[in-house]
Design an enzyme around this catalytic site. Structure first.
Site, PDB file in Angstrom:
ATOM      1  CE  LYS A 114     -42.039 -14.851  -1.178  1.00  0.00           C
ATOM      2  NZ  LYS A 114     -43.342 -15.362  -1.605  1.00  0.00           N
TER       3      LYS A 114
ATOM      4  N   GLY B 139     -42.380 -17.938   6.035  1.00  0.00           N
ATOM      5  CA  GLY B 139     -43.564 -18.709   6.396  1.00  0.00           C
ATOM      6  C   GLY B 139     -43.769 -18.734   7.889  1.00  0.00           C
TER       7      GLY B 139
ATOM      8  CD  GLN C 104     -42.578 -11.946  -6.600  1.00  0.00           C
ATOM      9  OE1 GLN C 104     -43.778 -11.693  -6.580  1.00  0.00           O
ATOM     10  NE2 GLN C 104     -42.029 -12.905  -5.871  1.00  0.00           N
TER      11      GLN C 104
ATOM     12  CB  CYS D 275     -47.727 -16.790  -7.622  1.00  0.00           C
ATOM     13  SG  CYS D 275     -49.410 -16.201  -7.409  1.00  0.00           S
TER      14      CYS D 275
HETATM   15  C1  LIG Z   1     -52.572 -11.719   0.038  1.00  0.00           C
HETATM   16  C2  LIG Z   1     -51.252 -12.337  -0.331  1.00  0.00           C
HETATM   17  C3  LIG Z   1     -50.615 -11.934  -1.493  1.00  0.00           C
HETATM   18  C4  LIG Z   1     -49.368 -12.492  -1.841  1.00  0.00           C
HETATM   19  N1  LIG Z   1     -48.730 -12.052  -2.963  1.00  0.00           N
HETATM   20  C5  LIG Z   1     -47.518 -12.548  -3.286  1.00  0.00           C
HETATM   21  C6  LIG Z   1     -46.804 -12.043  -4.412  1.00  0.00           C
HETATM   22  O1  LIG Z   1     -47.234 -11.116  -5.110  1.00  0.00           O
HETATM   23  N2  LIG Z   1     -45.599 -12.616  -4.703  1.00  0.00           N
HETATM   24  C7  LIG Z   1     -45.065 -13.626  -3.932  1.00  0.00           C
HETATM   25  O2  LIG Z   1     -43.975 -14.105  -4.216  1.00  0.00           O
HETATM   26  N3  LIG Z   1     -45.721 -14.103  -2.856  1.00  0.00           N
HETATM   27  C8  LIG Z   1     -46.910 -13.565  -2.517  1.00  0.00           C
HETATM   28  N4  LIG Z   1     -47.551 -14.017  -1.391  1.00  0.00           N
HETATM   29  C9  LIG Z   1     -46.881 -15.002  -0.520  1.00  0.00           C
HETATM   30  C10 LIG Z   1     -46.082 -14.273   0.577  1.00  0.00           C
HETATM   31  O3  LIG Z   1     -45.052 -13.472   0.035  1.00  0.00           O
HETATM   32  C11 LIG Z   1     -45.437 -15.296   1.553  1.00  0.00           C
HETATM   33  O4  LIG Z   1     -44.601 -16.139   0.815  1.00  0.00           O
HETATM   34  C12 LIG Z   1     -46.473 -16.140   2.296  1.00  0.00           C
HETATM   35  O5  LIG Z   1     -47.590 -15.364   2.689  1.00  0.00           O
HETATM   36  C13 LIG Z   1     -45.868 -16.815   3.532  1.00  0.00           C
HETATM   37  O6  LIG Z   1     -45.339 -15.850   4.404  1.00  0.00           O
HETATM   38  P1  LIG Z   1     -46.119 -15.367   5.754  1.00  0.00           P
HETATM   39  O7  LIG Z   1     -46.362 -16.584   6.581  1.00  0.00           O
HETATM   40  O8  LIG Z   1     -45.164 -14.386   6.383  1.00  0.00           O
HETATM   41  O9  LIG Z   1     -47.402 -14.752   5.317  1.00  0.00           O
HETATM   42  C14 LIG Z   1     -48.776 -13.485  -1.017  1.00  0.00           C
HETATM   43  C15 LIG Z   1     -49.434 -13.866   0.152  1.00  0.00           C
HETATM   44  C16 LIG Z   1     -50.646 -13.310   0.512  1.00  0.00           C
HETATM   45  C17 LIG Z   1     -51.309 -13.745   1.781  1.00  0.00           C
END
Ligand SMILES: Cc1cc2nc3c(=O)[nH]c(=O)nc-3n(C[C@H](O)[C@H](O)[C@H](O)COP(=O)(O)O)c2cc1C
Length: 372
Positions: free
Chosen positions: A147, A210, A72, A102
């Site tokens: 994304k 999500g 990514q 992000c």
């Molecule tokens: C600690 C942390 C770091 C993340 N880093 C990224 C990232 O590097 N790139 C990205 O597209 N999303 C990042 N996200 C978002 C996650 O990929 C995801 O979209 C979001 O947490 C929702 O999914 P979940 O409910 O399964 O956690 C991050 C989320 C968290 C909590």
């Protein structure tokens, strides 16, 4: 089965990019446990990878067994994202993903990440350049994915229209995190809105993301939104076995590769089951070993000290296990401390046979070997 352009995946469940977590050791761990269709790196700065900074080289590292993996990238329209995408291909990426979600200042203040949602025309022009560069460089072999979040805020939901335009620009798959940028991680992910993105595109798969925290959530999100697969982030950090469970739940629900799944019902039911405490401790041990093999040794010990509290969230009262990992001076003493637990759990009939879920909140206090 789910395909990203020419790339066929073995499962509809994807490991999300998670900054600070999805290093090579963690990706390999999730894959060994099963059910991962594709795993992504942490987000990588396009300039940093081209400059070869040591941090981005560690984050971009891959190894046999880490296939297929997506790299990514993030950056602003004026950044060298097309060049960084070609670099990613040369360094093993089977998919190049562009971060458009992000919310973190470090990324958004440089006009990358979620800021791309605020100026869709420039974003699409950037995507045109990335897709053209990747097509040229890989001979059409490597897909580019995006994304996104739903939009910057409730008043500027752009995901459905943007996904349609991204498809027209040659993006092979769109993942939608069902929140806006200003929401960050608050509230619930909006699965209806993910369904609107699914409805907006013509042919490409949309991955819903999500609040998938258990195997049945994966089934529910697919049924609710019509998405082609799910991506999991936070729940994977505390339960890296969740991919295997979610993949199995999807197959058992008849949403996988139906012909073979029906005959393999017993296999998928076993894969769907919650691991025992013994299996969970073995997973932690394997994680430490993979960190020792693939990360810098001192950094790896520090990383595991932080990670253990996440595991604790899916294991109940294992305070002394957490303490012994947190206080271990180095990886060897950490491994020795976990080995004691493995020995105990293997000999305890309940810890070695009872799925954690059936115990309610977690193992009973008296299952902790430190409590006599
Ligand atoms: C600690 C942390 C770091 C993340 N880093 C990224 C990232 O590097 N790139 C990205 O597209 N999303 C990042 N996200 C978002 C996650 O990929 C995801 O979209 C979001 O947490 C929702 O999914 P979940 O409910 O399964 O956690 C991050 C989320 C968290 C909590």
């Amino acid at each position: 089965m789910l395909s990203i352009g020419p790339l066929q995946l073995q499962s509809r469940v994807l490991l999300a990019p998670i900054a600070g977590h999805t290093d090579l050791a963690f990706r390999l761990l999730c894959r060994e446990l099963g059910g991962v269709g594709c795993a992504y790196t942490d987000l990588l700065n396009s300039r940093a990878v081209l400059a070869g900074t040591s941090k981005s080289m560690v984050l971009a590292a891959t190894a046999p067994g880490d296939e297929p993996f997506g790299m990514q990238l993030y950056g602003a329209p004026h950044d060298p994202l097309p060049e960084a995408a070609c670099w990613a291909i040369d360094h093993g990426a089977a998919v190049v993903d562009i971060n458009m979600g992000c919310p973190v200042d470090k990324v958004a203040k440089k006009n990358g990440g979620s800021l791309l949602l605020r100026d869709c025309p420039s974003t699409l022009e950037l995507v045109d350049r990335i897709v053209a560069a990747v097509d040229r460089h890989s001979g059409g072999r490597i897909p580019v994915t995006a994304k996104v979040r739903l939009g910057w805020d409730e008043d500027s939901i752009v995901a459905p229209a943007l996904a349609r335009d991204l498809e027209a620009a040659g993006i092979a798959l769109v993942t939608v995190h069902g929140r806006t940028t200003v929401q960050r991680f608050k509230g619930c992910a909006n699965w209806d809105a993910i369904g609107e993105v699914v409805a907006a595109v013509r042919r490409i798969p949309v991955i819903g993301n999500g609040d998938v925290v258990g195997p049945d959530d994966a089934v529910r999100l697919i049924r609710h939104s019509g998405c082609a697969g799910v991506m999991i982030a936070r729940a994977a950090i505390r339960a890296p076995w969740l991919f295997r469970q979610a993949d199995a739940a999807i197959r058992l629900a008849g949403l996988g590769d139906a012909s073979s799944d029906v005959n393999d019902r017993h296999r998928w039911e076993a894969a769907r089951a919650e691991p025992t405490l013994h299996e969970k401790i073995l997973t932690i041990r394997r994680h430490i070993d993979l960190c020792a093999n693939h990360l810098d040794v001192r950094g790896a010990a520090e990383l595991m000290r932080q990670r253990i509290s996440w595991y604790g969230k899916s294991m109940g009262h294992v305070k002394s296990l957490k303490e012994s990992i947190r206080t271990a001076a180095d990886l060897e003493s950490m491994q020795a401390a976990v080995d004691e637990w493995i020995e105990w759990a293997a000999s305890d009939p309940e810890a070695s046979t009872t799925p954690m879920a059936s115990r309610g909140a977690g193992p009973r206090r008296d299952l902790d070997p430190s409590v006599s």
